[in-house]
Each structure stands twice: as C-alpha cells, then as structure tokens.
Design a protein around this motif. Structure first.
Motif, PDB file in Angstrom:
ATOM      1  N   VAL A 159      -2.439  69.164  22.098  1.00  0.00           N
ATOM      2  CA  VAL A 159      -3.125  70.473  21.296  1.00  0.00           C
ATOM      3  C   VAL A 159      -4.393  69.720  20.580  1.00  0.00           C
ATOM      4  O   VAL A 159      -3.743  69.121  19.079  1.00  0.00           O
ATOM      5  N   SER A 160      -5.357  70.318  19.608  1.00  0.00           N
ATOM      6  CA  SER A 160      -6.004  70.054  19.145  1.00  0.00           C
ATOM      7  C   SER A 160      -6.500  71.203  17.539  1.00  0.00           C
ATOM      8  O   SER A 160      -5.440  72.462  18.579  1.00  0.00           O
ATOM      9  N   GLU A 161      -7.363  71.502  17.530  1.00  0.00           N
ATOM     10  CA  GLU A 161      -7.482  72.649  16.450  1.00  0.00           C
ATOM     11  C   GLU A 161      -7.690  73.720  17.319  1.00  0.00           C
ATOM     12  O   GLU A 161      -6.910  74.643  17.520  1.00  0.00           O
ATOM     13  N   ASN A 162      -8.692  73.379  18.186  1.00  0.00           N
ATOM     14  CA  ASN A 162      -8.590  74.314  19.206  1.00  0.00           C
ATOM     15  C   ASN A 162      -8.973  74.477  20.765  1.00  0.00           C
ATOM     16  O   ASN A 162      -9.382  75.596  21.270  1.00  0.00           O
ATOM     17  N   SER A 163      -8.345  73.461  21.220  1.00  0.00           N
ATOM     18  CA  SER A 163      -8.100  73.407  22.162  1.00  0.00           C
ATOM     19  C   SER A 163      -6.796  72.902  23.114  1.00  0.00           C
ATOM     20  O   SER A 163      -6.116  71.966  22.285  1.00  0.00           O
ATOM     21  N   LEU A 164      -6.562  73.170  23.557  1.00  0.00           N
ATOM     22  CA  LEU A 164      -5.186  72.337  24.845  1.00  0.00           C
ATOM     23  C   LEU A 164      -5.349  71.662  25.900  1.00  0.00           C
ATOM     24  O   LEU A 164      -6.337  72.051  27.143  1.00  0.00           O
ATOM     25  N   GLY A 165      -5.616  70.296  26.011  1.00  0.00           N
ATOM     26  CA  GLY A 165      -5.731  69.051  26.947  1.00  0.00           C
ATOM     27  C   GLY A 165      -4.395  69.423  27.418  1.00  0.00           C
ATOM     28  O   GLY A 165      -2.976  69.245  27.669  1.00  0.00           O
ATOM     29  N   LEU A 166      -4.702  69.395  29.296  1.00  0.00           N
ATOM     30  CA  LEU A 166      -3.140  69.133  30.155  1.00  0.00           C
ATOM     31  C   LEU A 166      -4.257  67.116  30.848  1.00  0.00           C
ATOM     32  O   LEU A 166      -5.224  67.656  31.353  1.00  0.00           O
ATOM     33  N   VAL A 167      -3.046  67.150  31.165  1.00  0.00           N
ATOM     34  CA  VAL A 167      -3.007  65.680  31.673  1.00  0.00           C
ATOM     35  C   VAL A 167      -1.986  64.978  32.848  1.00  0.00           C
ATOM     36  O   VAL A 167      -1.119  65.191  32.017  1.00  0.00           O
ATOM     37  N   ALA A 168      -2.321  64.678  34.015  1.00  0.00           N
ATOM     38  CA  ALA A 168      -1.112  64.569  34.712  1.00  0.00           C
ATOM     39  C   ALA A 168      -1.330  63.340  36.146  1.00  0.00           C
ATOM     40  O   ALA A 168      -2.936  63.038  35.855  1.00  0.00           O
ATOM     41  N   THR A 169      -0.654  62.415  35.514  1.00  0.00           N
ATOM     42  CA  THR A 169      -1.063  61.468  36.380  1.00  0.00           C
ATOM     43  C   THR A 169       0.110  60.830  37.489  1.00  0.00           C
ATOM     44  O   THR A 169       0.823  60.933  36.874  1.00  0.00           O
ATOM     45  N   ASP A 170      -0.188  60.520  38.826  1.00  0.00           N
ATOM     46  CA  ASP A 170       1.327  59.407  39.688  1.00  0.00           C
ATOM     47  C   ASP A 170       0.410  58.226  39.516  1.00  0.00           C
ATOM     48  O   ASP A 170       0.867  57.063  40.948  1.00  0.00           O
ATOM     49  N   ARG A 171      -0.344  57.414  38.646  1.00  0.00           N
ATOM     50  CA  ARG A 171      -1.074  56.474  39.432  1.00  0.00           C
ATOM     51  C   ARG A 171      -2.024  56.289  40.530  1.00  0.00           C
ATOM     52  O   ARG A 171      -3.259  54.823  40.567  1.00  0.00           O
ATOM     53  N   TYR A 172      -2.431  56.814  40.799  1.00  0.00           N
ATOM     54  CA  TYR A 172      -2.792  56.895  42.506  1.00  0.00           C
ATOM     55  C   TYR A 172      -4.180  57.704  41.510  1.00  0.00           C
ATOM     56  O   TYR A 172      -5.714  58.050  42.173  1.00  0.00           O
ATOM     57  N   ARG A 173      -4.162  58.941  41.239  1.00  0.00           N
ATOM     58  CA  ARG A 173      -4.867  59.958  40.712  1.00  0.00           C
ATOM     59  C   ARG A 173      -4.502  61.023  39.177  1.00  0.00           C
ATOM     60  O   ARG A 173      -3.456  60.453  38.862  1.00  0.00           O
ATOM     61  N   VAL A 174      -5.826  61.409  38.582  1.00  0.00           N
ATOM     62  CA  VAL A 174      -5.359  61.466  37.469  1.00  0.00           C
ATOM     63  C   VAL A 174      -6.279  63.036  37.950  1.00  0.00           C
ATOM     64  O   VAL A 174      -7.685  63.309  37.461  1.00  0.00           O
ATOM     65  N   ALA A 175      -5.903  63.938  36.711  1.00  0.00           N
ATOM     66  CA  ALA A 175      -6.402  65.048  36.806  1.00  0.00           C
ATOM     67  C   ALA A 175      -5.485  65.927  35.182  1.00  0.00           C
ATOM     68  O   ALA A 175      -5.184  65.386  34.932  1.00  0.00           O
ATOM     69  N   VAL A 176      -7.612  66.261  35.185  1.00  0.00           N
ATOM     70  CA  VAL A 176      -7.793  66.832  33.650  1.00  0.00           C
ATOM     71  C   VAL A 176      -7.825  67.785  33.192  1.00  0.00           C
ATOM     72  O   VAL A 176      -9.304  68.480  33.948  1.00  0.00           O
TER      73      VAL A 176
END
Length: 382
Positions: A159-176
C-alpha cells in the motif's frame, strides 16, 4: 432462542461463514458456526484462529440468544431446504430447525468454549471491489502451493499513497498488478505491506467482487498481525504470514527490445493442443521467428506434435522452453485480445532470461494495464 429468516438469505449467509473453514481441524469446536440472534437480526460467524468470517442478516427474532452448530452440516441443510421461511428454536442442548414440511434436530456445541472473533480496528483504506477481484485472480495464480515455504504461499499487498500493489511468486514465475487505493484521511507516503494467504485472498475476491468498494483494515495487536476486508455487511479477517517476502520486483526489466506479439486465444489453443502429447512436467519448445511462432512437443516415442501460429517479431529470433501450464496461467490473466511476450537477456548468451508477458491492445499498441507476468524458462527445461 427463537427466530425466523428468509431461506435464501439465511442459506447464503451460512455458505459465506463456512467457506473459509478448514476441511479438517484438530479442534472440533472450530468447525462450528456461531449464530447470534439480536434485537435487529442475526450475526453469523466462524473462526479457526487464522481466518474469520462474519455477516449480518435481517430476521424476525422472538427470543435473542447465541448458538454454536456444526457449520458444514448446517450449510448442507440450508442449501437443500424447501422454498419457505426457516424457523430456529432451542430446547436444552438441541436446535430445532423447520422449513415448510422439513424439520431437523441438531446438537448444539458449547458456546462458552468458542474463541472470541477478532475485533477490527479503524479502516486503512478502500479499493474498488471489481478491480480488486480481477487483480487477485491475475496475481494469486503465481503463488506457491508448497507449504514448506509459507512466505511464498501468500500474496504481498503493498500500500502506497494512492495505489495498491499485489505481488506473488513461486520461484518459477512472478505476477504483479497495481490498482487504485484510497487511503482517505489516513493516507501516508510510507509503504505498508501485508502478506496474505493466497487462498484467503482468492475467496475474498470471489465473495466481494461485485460489492462496489471493499474497506481494508491492516492492524497489529498483541503480536497478531491481521488484515480485514469488509463489504455488504460481510467481514473476512486473516492472520498475516510472518516472514520477509522475496524482493522479486527487481527481477522485472525496465525495457525489453526483443519481443513478439500474437493473438492471445490462438496461442492458448495451440499450447493446449501441442502439449497433449507431453509427459507430465515436460516443457514445450517455442521458436519465435519472422514467420511466426512454432510450438514443438516431443513426447513419448509414440507421439510428437508441432504447430505454427502468426506472430509479429521485433528484434532477433528466439527459442525458449516453457512449461505449458505456467504459460497458460499468464495468458489467461492477460485479459486482452493480443499478448506481448518479451525476451530478457542474461550474462550467458546460451542461457535465455525470463520471458515477460504483458497485455497488448492491438498488434502494434501496448496494453494500458499494469499486469506483468515473468516466467523463468531455463528452470523448466526437461
């Protein structure tokens, strides 16, 4: 206790309350749903020390009180009741349920042994429900399902001032993915992070996806770090995963000059067809040339397959080996007619870097959304 409620409203409320309960629990008391009949209606709750769900519905309450009853059994019964009002009453340790011509007698569980539902502190911010649900679906697919490393079984919320970032990884791929965030009067330039179990977040996305806005509260109390999501008189809380999420954002390149653009549906269908002959866990070979992209699968001695589809290549011809399901997960989350697959480089010219999957509005126009999916090919070679 005695009350009467609308069958559909009651059934939906019970279903919501039990959805996040574990299939098996070492403490039978945690498999229960707590029903509180108040002067204004019903409050249904469930809690297993990690996740809680609570919802309020209207009902005609004759006698107030609180009961605890087996959640999954009640959900099964509620979903199959005839189309008539549901009546509840208690008699000693028994719960009498009637609806039309159907009647049930259930055993009450000891309310005094049930843990207290977590209390939510003030709101941290608000997110658009539909956008949040879409972002969770796009990102959570990349979270690990291996409990050996709990820290990567979650989705990191930033969470930043006006945006929410979502990040996930399983070591083989990363989604943002990034979406809008309204911090209201509590907005701060300081980044707040919360590592939420992916399964819980996916249920929140499905449940609250059409709720207008979702209120989010991130709290730390008595060494218990919690996050709460509230909308439409429903609340889900979850303990946060402890540990340091890997700094995977730095893996994304700022610019990539070498990429191919193709129709998303064509690539999905070709991948599904060609991978039919693959043995489990094997990878597909993708050759990107000026003629298009050729998919090749060398399966057992009895079966091989290949297919070529149109693609517009910018830069040099490239060959990568990708695990089909991981690629399909990324393509399914792009949500655009065309997709761009960009090829990053490593210091070793014989070792391809990760491929970056992003949306493409047309063959020559990059997508405007913020979804990015990075897939490591060389780890998947077989």
């Amino acid at each position: 206790m005695k009350f009467q409620a609308n069958r559909d409203v009651f059934s939906e409320a019970v279903s919501f309350a039990v959805k996040l309960l574990p299939q098996r629990t070492t403490l039978p008391i945690l498999s229960g749903v707590l029903i509180e009949a108040t002067a204004t209606g019903l409050i249904l709750s469930s809690f297993d020390y990690e996740v809680s769900a609570q919802t309020e519905i209207s009902a005609d309450v004759e006698e107030t009180g609180t009961i605890l009853v087996s959640g999954r059994l009640l959900a099964e019964i509620a979903s199959r009741l005839p189309n008539a009002p549901v009546r509840f009453s208690t008699e000693d340790s028994r719960i009498l349920v009637s609806c039309g011509s159907a009647s049930f007698t259930l055993l009450s569980m000891p309310v005094e042994e049930y843990p207290s539902i977590p209390q939510i502190s003030s709101e941290t911010g608000v997110v658009p429900a539909e956008e949040f649900a879409a972002a969770v679906a796009q990102v959570a697919v990349a979270a690990s399902r291996d409990d050996v490393t709990p820290v990567i079984t979650g989705v990191q919320l930033e969470v930043s001032e006006n945006s929410l970032g979502l990040v996930a990884t399983d070591r083989y791929r990363v989604a943002v993915r990034e979406i809008d965030w309204d911090g209201g009067s509590t907005a701060t330039a300081e980044t707040i992070t919360a590592l939420v179990p992916a399964r819980t977040l996916q249920e929140v996305g499905k449940t609250f996806g059409h709720s207008g806005n979702i209120s989010v509260s991130i709290t730390s109390k008595d060494e218990r770090e919690l996050i709460a999501f509230t909308a439409d008189k429903k609340t889900v809380t979850s303990l946060l995963i402890k540990g340091n999420f890997p700094p995977v954002r730095r893996l994304f390149p700022e610019t990539v000059e070498n990429y191919a653009v193709m129709n998303t549906a064509d690539l999905i269908e070709a991948t599904r067809r060609v991978s039919l002959v693959l043995e489990r866990e094997a990878a597909l070979r993708y050759s990107f040339t000026t003629e298009g992209v050729t998919l090749e699968a060398i399966g057992s001695e009895q079966a091989q397959a290949s297919e070529t589809i149109d693609a517009v290549l910018t830069g040099v011809e490239t060959v990568v080996s990708l695990k089909p399901q991981f690629l399909l997960d990324g393509l399914g989350a792009v949500h655009s007619e065309f997709v761009r697959i960009s090829f990053t480089k490593t210091e070793n010219p014989n070792k391809p870097g990760p491929v970056l999957i992003t949306s493409q509005t047309s063959r020559d126009q990059a997508g405007a959304d913020s979804y990015r999916y990075l897939l490591q090919p060389n780890l998947l070679l077989r």
